[in-house]
Design a protein around this motif. Sequence first.
Motif, PDB file in Angstrom:
ATOM      1  N   LEU A 150      23.275  76.343 -55.858  1.00  0.00           N
ATOM      2  CA  LEU A 150      23.446  76.783 -57.246  1.00  0.00           C
ATOM      3  C   LEU A 150      22.447  76.103 -58.170  1.00  0.00           C
ATOM      4  O   LEU A 150      21.856  76.733 -59.055  1.00  0.00           O
ATOM      5  CB  LEU A 150      24.870  76.481 -57.708  1.00  0.00           C
ATOM      6  N   HIS A 151      22.261  74.808 -57.970  1.00  0.00           N
ATOM      7  CA  HIS A 151      21.336  74.054 -58.807  1.00  0.00           C
ATOM      8  C   HIS A 151      19.918  74.616 -58.710  1.00  0.00           C
ATOM      9  O   HIS A 151      19.239  74.803 -59.728  1.00  0.00           O
ATOM     10  CB  HIS A 151      21.359  72.585 -58.396  1.00  0.00           C
ATOM     11  N   ARG A 152      19.486  74.909 -57.497  1.00  0.00           N
ATOM     12  CA  ARG A 152      18.124  75.417 -57.320  1.00  0.00           C
ATOM     13  C   ARG A 152      17.965  76.838 -57.864  1.00  0.00           C
ATOM     14  O   ARG A 152      16.921  77.175 -58.433  1.00  0.00           O
ATOM     15  CB  ARG A 152      17.745  75.370 -55.845  1.00  0.00           C
ATOM     16  N   LEU A 153      19.003  77.647 -57.695  1.00  0.00           N
ATOM     17  CA  LEU A 153      18.928  79.004 -58.226  1.00  0.00           C
ATOM     18  C   LEU A 153      18.971  79.014 -59.742  1.00  0.00           C
ATOM     19  O   LEU A 153      18.279  79.803 -60.393  1.00  0.00           O
ATOM     20  CB  LEU A 153      20.073  79.845 -57.657  1.00  0.00           C
ATOM     21  N   GLU A 154      19.757  78.134 -60.337  1.00  0.00           N
ATOM     22  CA  GLU A 154      19.787  78.025 -61.795  1.00  0.00           C
ATOM     23  C   GLU A 154      18.429  77.571 -62.334  1.00  0.00           C
ATOM     24  O   GLU A 154      17.966  78.048 -63.373  1.00  0.00           O
ATOM     25  CB  GLU A 154      20.888  77.057 -62.218  1.00  0.00           C
ATOM     26  N   ASN A 155      17.795  76.626 -61.640  1.00  0.00           N
ATOM     27  CA  ASN A 155      16.461  76.187 -62.055  1.00  0.00           C
ATOM     28  C   ASN A 155      15.455  77.323 -61.995  1.00  0.00           C
ATOM     29  O   ASN A 155      14.535  77.402 -62.809  1.00  0.00           O
ATOM     30  CB  ASN A 155      15.990  75.038 -61.164  1.00  0.00           C
ATOM     31  N   ALA A 156      15.619  78.212 -61.016  1.00  0.00           N
ATOM     32  CA  ALA A 156      14.659  79.298 -60.834  1.00  0.00           C
ATOM     33  C   ALA A 156      14.861  80.412 -61.844  1.00  0.00           C
ATOM     34  O   ALA A 156      13.884  80.953 -62.381  1.00  0.00           O
ATOM     35  CB  ALA A 156      14.767  79.853 -59.415  1.00  0.00           C
ATOM     36  N   TYR A 157      16.098  80.766 -62.142  1.00  0.00           N
ATOM     37  CA  TYR A 157      16.361  81.987 -62.900  1.00  0.00           C
ATOM     38  C   TYR A 157      17.038  81.784 -64.253  1.00  0.00           C
ATOM     39  O   TYR A 157      17.098  82.728 -65.041  1.00  0.00           O
ATOM     40  CB  TYR A 157      17.246  82.926 -62.068  1.00  0.00           C
ATOM     41  N   CYS A 158      17.553  80.605 -64.548  1.00  0.00           N
ATOM     42  CA  CYS A 158      18.396  80.455 -65.730  1.00  0.00           C
ATOM     43  C   CYS A 158      17.947  79.343 -66.666  1.00  0.00           C
ATOM     44  O   CYS A 158      18.742  78.863 -67.488  1.00  0.00           O
ATOM     45  CB  CYS A 158      19.847  80.208 -65.307  1.00  0.00           C
ATOM     46  N   ARG A 159      16.727  78.893 -66.561  1.00  0.00           N
ATOM     47  CA  ARG A 159      16.249  77.876 -67.494  1.00  0.00           C
ATOM     48  C   ARG A 159      15.458  78.552 -68.613  1.00  0.00           C
ATOM     49  O   ARG A 159      15.996  79.303 -69.396  1.00  0.00           O
ATOM     50  CB  ARG A 159      15.415  76.837 -66.750  1.00  0.00           C
ATOM     51  N   HIS A 160      14.148  78.302 -68.701  1.00  0.00           N
ATOM     52  CA  HIS A 160      13.365  78.846 -69.809  1.00  0.00           C
ATOM     53  C   HIS A 160      12.458  79.994 -69.386  1.00  0.00           C
ATOM     54  O   HIS A 160      11.566  80.381 -70.132  1.00  0.00           O
ATOM     55  CB  HIS A 160      12.527  77.736 -70.448  1.00  0.00           C
ATOM     56  N   ILE A 161      12.690  80.518 -68.199  1.00  0.00           N
ATOM     57  CA  ILE A 161      11.985  81.717 -67.748  1.00  0.00           C
ATOM     58  C   ILE A 161      13.021  82.705 -67.238  1.00  0.00           C
ATOM     59  O   ILE A 161      13.833  82.377 -66.378  1.00  0.00           O
ATOM     60  CB  ILE A 161      10.979  81.410 -66.613  1.00  0.00           C
ATOM     61  N   GLY A 162      13.023  83.910 -67.799  1.00  0.00           N
ATOM     62  CA  GLY A 162      13.883  84.978 -67.316  1.00  0.00           C
ATOM     63  C   GLY A 162      13.016  86.110 -66.812  1.00  0.00           C
ATOM     64  O   GLY A 162      12.084  86.528 -67.488  1.00  0.00           O
ATOM     65  N   VAL A 163      13.310  86.600 -65.625  1.00  0.00           N
ATOM     66  CA  VAL A 163      12.443  87.595 -64.989  1.00  0.00           C
ATOM     67  C   VAL A 163      13.235  88.854 -64.668  1.00  0.00           C
ATOM     68  O   VAL A 163      14.356  88.782 -64.153  1.00  0.00           O
ATOM     69  CB  VAL A 163      11.820  87.040 -63.687  1.00  0.00           C
ATOM     70  N   GLU A 164      12.675  90.010 -64.989  1.00  0.00           N
ATOM     71  CA  GLU A 164      13.228  91.303 -64.588  1.00  0.00           C
ATOM     72  C   GLU A 164      12.259  91.934 -63.598  1.00  0.00           C
ATOM     73  O   GLU A 164      11.145  92.297 -63.962  1.00  0.00           O
ATOM     74  CB  GLU A 164      13.406  92.203 -65.798  1.00  0.00           C
ATOM     75  N   PHE A 165      12.707  92.073 -62.350  1.00  0.00           N
ATOM     76  CA  PHE A 165      11.803  92.630 -61.337  1.00  0.00           C
ATOM     77  C   PHE A 165      12.522  93.380 -60.229  1.00  0.00           C
ATOM     78  O   PHE A 165      11.886  94.033 -59.411  1.00  0.00           O
ATOM     79  CB  PHE A 165      10.984  91.495 -60.699  1.00  0.00           C
ATOM     80  N   MET A 166      13.842  93.326 -60.177  1.00  0.00           N
ATOM     81  CA  MET A 166      14.558  93.893 -59.049  1.00  0.00           C
ATOM     82  C   MET A 166      14.553  95.418 -59.031  1.00  0.00           C
ATOM     83  O   MET A 166      14.976  96.035 -58.052  1.00  0.00           O
ATOM     84  CB  MET A 166      15.996  93.377 -59.032  1.00  0.00           C
ATOM     85  N   PHE A 167      14.088  96.042 -60.110  1.00  0.00           N
ATOM     86  CA  PHE A 167      13.972  97.499 -60.113  1.00  0.00           C
ATOM     87  C   PHE A 167      12.697  97.979 -59.424  1.00  0.00           C
ATOM     88  O   PHE A 167      12.508  99.177 -59.230  1.00  0.00           O
ATOM     89  CB  PHE A 167      14.001  98.027 -61.550  1.00  0.00           C
ATOM     90  N   ILE A 168      11.791  97.057 -59.084  1.00  0.00           N
ATOM     91  CA  ILE A 168      10.550  97.426 -58.414  1.00  0.00           C
ATOM     92  C   ILE A 168      10.869  97.895 -56.997  1.00  0.00           C
ATOM     93  O   ILE A 168      11.629  97.259 -56.266  1.00  0.00           O
ATOM     94  CB  ILE A 168       9.579  96.234 -58.386  1.00  0.00           C
ATOM     95  N   ASN A 169      10.278  99.010 -56.603  1.00  0.00           N
ATOM     96  CA  ASN A 169      10.596  99.608 -55.309  1.00  0.00           C
ATOM     97  C   ASN A 169       9.926  98.897 -54.140  1.00  0.00           C
ATOM     98  O   ASN A 169      10.332  99.072 -52.993  1.00  0.00           O
ATOM     99  CB  ASN A 169      10.188 101.090 -55.289  1.00  0.00           C
ATOM    100  N   SER A 170       8.892  98.117 -54.407  1.00  0.00           N
ATOM    101  CA  SER A 170       8.155  97.462 -53.339  1.00  0.00           C
ATOM    102  C   SER A 170       8.836  96.148 -52.952  1.00  0.00           C
ATOM    103  O   SER A 170       8.921  95.217 -53.760  1.00  0.00           O
ATOM    104  CB  SER A 170       6.709  97.179 -53.777  1.00  0.00           C
ATOM    105  N   LEU A 171       9.329  96.065 -51.721  1.00  0.00           N
ATOM    106  CA  LEU A 171       9.944  94.828 -51.242  1.00  0.00           C
ATOM    107  C   LEU A 171       8.922  93.704 -51.191  1.00  0.00           C
ATOM    108  O   LEU A 171       9.248  92.539 -51.472  1.00  0.00           O
ATOM    109  CB  LEU A 171      10.549  95.055 -49.858  1.00  0.00           C
ATOM    110  N   GLU A 172       7.681  94.021 -50.853  1.00  0.00           N
ATOM    111  CA  GLU A 172       6.632  93.009 -50.793  1.00  0.00           C
ATOM    112  C   GLU A 172       6.412  92.357 -52.156  1.00  0.00           C
ATOM    113  O   GLU A 172       6.285  91.130 -52.263  1.00  0.00           O
ATOM    114  CB  GLU A 172       5.332  93.645 -50.295  1.00  0.00           C
ATOM    115  N   GLN A 173       6.382  93.168 -53.202  1.00  0.00           N
ATOM    116  CA  GLN A 173       6.189  92.620 -54.545  1.00  0.00           C
ATOM    117  C   GLN A 173       7.387  91.787 -54.987  1.00  0.00           C
ATOM    118  O   GLN A 173       7.229  90.709 -55.576  1.00  0.00           O
ATOM    119  CB  GLN A 173       5.946  93.758 -55.540  1.00  0.00           C
ATOM    120  N   CYS A 174       8.600  92.276 -54.702  1.00  0.00           N
ATOM    121  CA  CYS A 174       9.798  91.513 -55.075  1.00  0.00           C
ATOM    122  C   CYS A 174       9.822  90.154 -54.374  1.00  0.00           C
ATOM    123  O   CYS A 174      10.131  89.129 -54.994  1.00  0.00           O
ATOM    124  CB  CYS A 174      11.046  92.319 -54.724  1.00  0.00           C
TER     125      CYS A 174
END
Length: 414
Positions: A95-119
């Motif tokens: 949880l700590h590592r995932l919070e650091n990745a997604y819930c600090r001062h960078i928020g990313v929207e990318f899961m709608f991308i169809n390319s698994l390689e890019q995601c």
Amino acid sequence: MHSSVIATQCTGAVISQRERQTDRDKEIVLQIRGHHIAKLDPLGISSADLDDKDPPELLYSHYAFEEADMDRIFKLPSTTFIGGKEKSLSLREILHRLENAYCRHIGVEFMFINSLEQCNWIRQKLESPGITELTNDEKRLILARLTRATGFEAFLARKWSSEKRFGLEGCEILIPAMKQVIDKSTELGVESIVMGMPHRGRLNVLANVCRKPLEQIFTQFAALESADDGSGDVKYHLGTYIERLNRVTNKNIRLAVVANPSHLEAVDPVVQGKTRAEQFYRGDGEGKKVMSIILHGDAAFAGQGIVYETFHLSDLPDYTTHGTIHIVANNQIGFTTDPRHSRSSPYCTAQPLFTTFTRTRLIHVYTPPSHALTVLSLACYHQSRQPHAISFSESLTLGHPVALIVLDEVCSHM
């Protein structure tokens, strides 16, 4: 750190099928909606972009885990990047590592991308342990660039206090951000960058990013004949073309800023056309030598149709430039309009309109693996103490956060 955030990427033989499914659900939820609770607003102005409520699926209490489960060890699947070289972690550490990745001062929207390689590429750049840490030399470089940007604005404010110049106060971090993009692009083989931008911060970009000679900029303030193009336009509409040595990569780079009229987004298709033409004459059919960067204001990006039209040209065979980096100076005010009353989308980058059709990556930041558009929304604020197009009152442009800015400035001088 938000202690109630939940989303994990753990599976293993020691947990039941139901728990594995729960973990998978949480992983997807965090990657899709983690930006909702990321700390993206430097001023905390009444949740201008999103409401105050955390989505229930992001809450720890929404799932069946108890406090006793926090220290359980889970085997990490091969598809995750949070473990680094480690093969298993406790739920608490996951949880700590995932919070650091997604819930600090960078928020990313990318899961709608169809390319698994890019995601997966994006996930690796966010989740790998220590990947966002900077060395002391890198920190000093960012500080030096930020100091130059701030000093430039302070000098203009003192020297020409009554002149309109559309200063960058409140978003000076834009300069180090642009220079980092240019450094990395040059390192990867880019030889020419075409840029377009609105008024705000143009003089600072010309001086500190392009290194346009300062005497050519200052003659515009002194009502003297400019030694540059001499177009007769106001100083914050003019562009430049510079070829210089990038001191970080020790490679030559050509930087062009396209002149822009008062219509803030009119320059967007011009930049794309200029980039496409230069790629054509260089024989750069993959966009590896010539690229484009376009800067926007938050209200103009969401409100002007020419932005949407330009996005839809991005993948057409006869118009594509093989990817553009868009940087939004999100000062959370549209001229004098609160963002909650100026658009229907949760962010100024209008994810439902742009990204669904154009496979664009959205990165919301508080202070590419393939050809794709990338939108970087840089959260900041607008400091109205310096001349703008009209005289703003600070209560209109900033509201109650004025006290926060003043306090921050007092502390910075102590």
